[in-house]
Motif scaffolding. Sequence first.
Motif, mmCIF file in Angstrom:
data_model
loop_
_atom_site.group_PDB
_atom_site.id
_atom_site.type_symbol
_atom_site.label_atom_id
_atom_site.label_comp_id
_atom_site.label_asym_id
_atom_site.label_seq_id
_atom_site.Cartn_x
_atom_site.Cartn_y
_atom_site.Cartn_z
ATOM 1 N N ALA A 262 -0.315 -28.959 -62.412
ATOM 2 C CA ALA A 262 -0.703 -30.334 -62.103
ATOM 3 C C ALA A 262 -2.101 -30.619 -62.653
ATOM 4 O O ALA A 262 -2.913 -29.705 -62.831
ATOM 5 N N VAL A 263 -2.355 -31.899 -62.942
ATOM 6 C CA VAL A 263 -3.679 -32.331 -63.391
ATOM 7 C C VAL A 263 -4.115 -33.482 -62.484
ATOM 8 O O VAL A 263 -3.374 -34.455 -62.307
ATOM 9 N N ILE A 264 -5.314 -33.365 -61.924
ATOM 10 C CA ILE A 264 -5.856 -34.386 -61.031
ATOM 11 C C ILE A 264 -7.148 -34.903 -61.636
ATOM 12 O O ILE A 264 -8.005 -34.111 -62.050
ATOM 13 N N ALA A 265 -7.285 -36.224 -61.736
ATOM 14 C CA ALA A 265 -8.491 -36.818 -62.315
ATOM 15 C C ALA A 265 -9.719 -36.361 -61.530
ATOM 16 O O ALA A 265 -9.722 -36.407 -60.289
ATOM 17 N N PRO A 266 -10.777 -35.928 -62.223
ATOM 18 C CA PRO A 266 -11.957 -35.372 -61.534
ATOM 19 C C PRO A 266 -12.546 -36.301 -60.487
ATOM 20 O O PRO A 266 -12.964 -35.848 -59.422
ATOM 21 N N ARG A 267 -12.599 -37.600 -60.762
ATOM 22 C CA ARG A 267 -13.214 -38.536 -59.833
ATOM 23 C C ARG A 267 -12.225 -39.099 -58.815
ATOM 24 O O ARG A 267 -12.573 -39.984 -58.038
ATOM 25 N N GLN A 268 -10.994 -38.599 -58.834
ATOM 26 C CA GLN A 268 -9.974 -39.133 -57.933
ATOM 27 C C GLN A 268 -9.424 -38.061 -56.995
ATOM 28 O O GLN A 268 -8.373 -38.258 -56.398
ATOM 29 N N ARG A 269 -10.113 -36.953 -56.857
ATOM 30 C CA ARG A 269 -9.554 -35.841 -56.090
ATOM 31 C C ARG A 269 -9.446 -36.156 -54.604
ATOM 32 O O ARG A 269 -8.479 -35.775 -53.950
ATOM 33 N N SER A 270 -10.424 -36.851 -54.054
ATOM 34 C CA SER A 270 -10.328 -37.219 -52.640
ATOM 35 C C SER A 270 -9.230 -38.263 -52.435
ATOM 36 O O SER A 270 -8.521 -38.239 -51.419
ATOM 37 N N ARG A 271 -9.065 -39.163 -53.407
ATOM 38 C CA ARG A 271 -8.007 -40.171 -53.290
ATOM 39 C C ARG A 271 -6.631 -39.531 -53.450
ATOM 40 O O ARG A 271 -5.649 -40.020 -52.867
ATOM 41 N N PHE A 272 -6.551 -38.451 -54.224
ATOM 42 C CA PHE A 272 -5.281 -37.742 -54.346
ATOM 43 C C PHE A 272 -4.865 -37.171 -52.996
ATOM 44 O O PHE A 272 -3.696 -37.272 -52.598
#
Length: 420
Positions: A262-272
């Motif tokens: 999986a790839v999670i956007a660095p600035r969106q990890r809490s929103r993930f």
Amino acid sequence: MSAMNNHCDPLELLLSRLQGVKKHGERHVACCPAHDDKSPSLSLSRGEDGRVLLHCHAGCETRDVLAAVGLELKDLFPDNLSREQRQQYRREQLEKERHFERLVIGAGNGSLAKGADLSDEDVARMALAQERIERLDRQLAEPAKPEPPRVEPERPCWGVYEGWVLNEKGARLKPGVYWHGYRRTKEDEEAELSDDSERPLRDDWIATPVFVMARTLNSDDGTEGRLLRLVAQGGDKEWVLPMEVFGGSGEDARRSLFAMGAVIAPRQRSRFMEYLLDQQPRQTLATTSRPGWHESGVFVLPHRTLGGDGVRYQTAGRAPNLYAARGELAQWQSRVATQCLGNPVLTLAIGCALAGPLLNLVGVNGGGVHLVGDSSSGKSLAQLLGASVWGDPGVFAASWDMTKGGLEIEAASRNDTLLS
């Protein structure tokens, strides 16, 4: 990005970037920017549907003309044209270019038939025309790419897509998890817009596609989790996420997801993590951290459940996959099992491995077989052959040089199978 905006006329946009523009009735002529044009050789007009029709009489391709002035093929169309209409226009342009190149070759062949000599420049132009015809034939033979499906999310909301999609305005969104909302503008700050359709859309890409498939309940200790399905380059994968990870930052959970592709956007990890927590799946599945027979009657392995689909294996952490499969059953039967015929020790080792799942069914407690003999008498080979029934012998076979606690852990990980 395209140089054309939603309120710009495509013909006016193109004419503003050309030199030597002259109007003749409903048609315009201009100097072609794709070659050293001394006299206007580019013809432009407007089609019935509003698209721009252009043709260079010197043979320049449409895409080359547009590239010379910083435009793209889509800039020739008004916004209301469908994808099918644009594809039809592209095909018409390719066929028109191919027809022109055929005329060039026909003119050259006609001169040769009359006994005229062609200059080196004419021969080179005919060769170029043949190359262009072959390339245009390949382009015309290519199947048209289907248009991505259109989605209309009930904003604000989350969205997850396995493939490319188009939003309400026709913008392309790549596969992944999205937050669909609206951008705040100065007008929003001054007054509340009465119609959401007037507000600019906001589609934030959060991560590669991760679906929350079901709520899970561990039958060993009653803890809850969520069954996730990841769409990664290596294929779809499942993982049971313990709900306890939401009590912290979720870093360990994200690390495990990254390890699976999986790839999670660095600035969106809490929103993930917020996305995962917001999901309320209707289906509930049982999980267990112990392989073997489950109380529901199915046989559970780390990556496979035999006899049903209502139970998943929940790993306690990152550990080697003891039950990895390689090849086909027929290959193992012919290359391993049949080679043991006539050897009672090797036959016993395979029999012990196959007997593991049967003991629970007949109500018999497990036991052990202790092989004793001199060095090089086949004890290690028997151990590896038995382990080959369940996985890679080099991984599945355990070392007996361990503490009591270590032995209990190894035995639990091979429950209802074989500890060799």
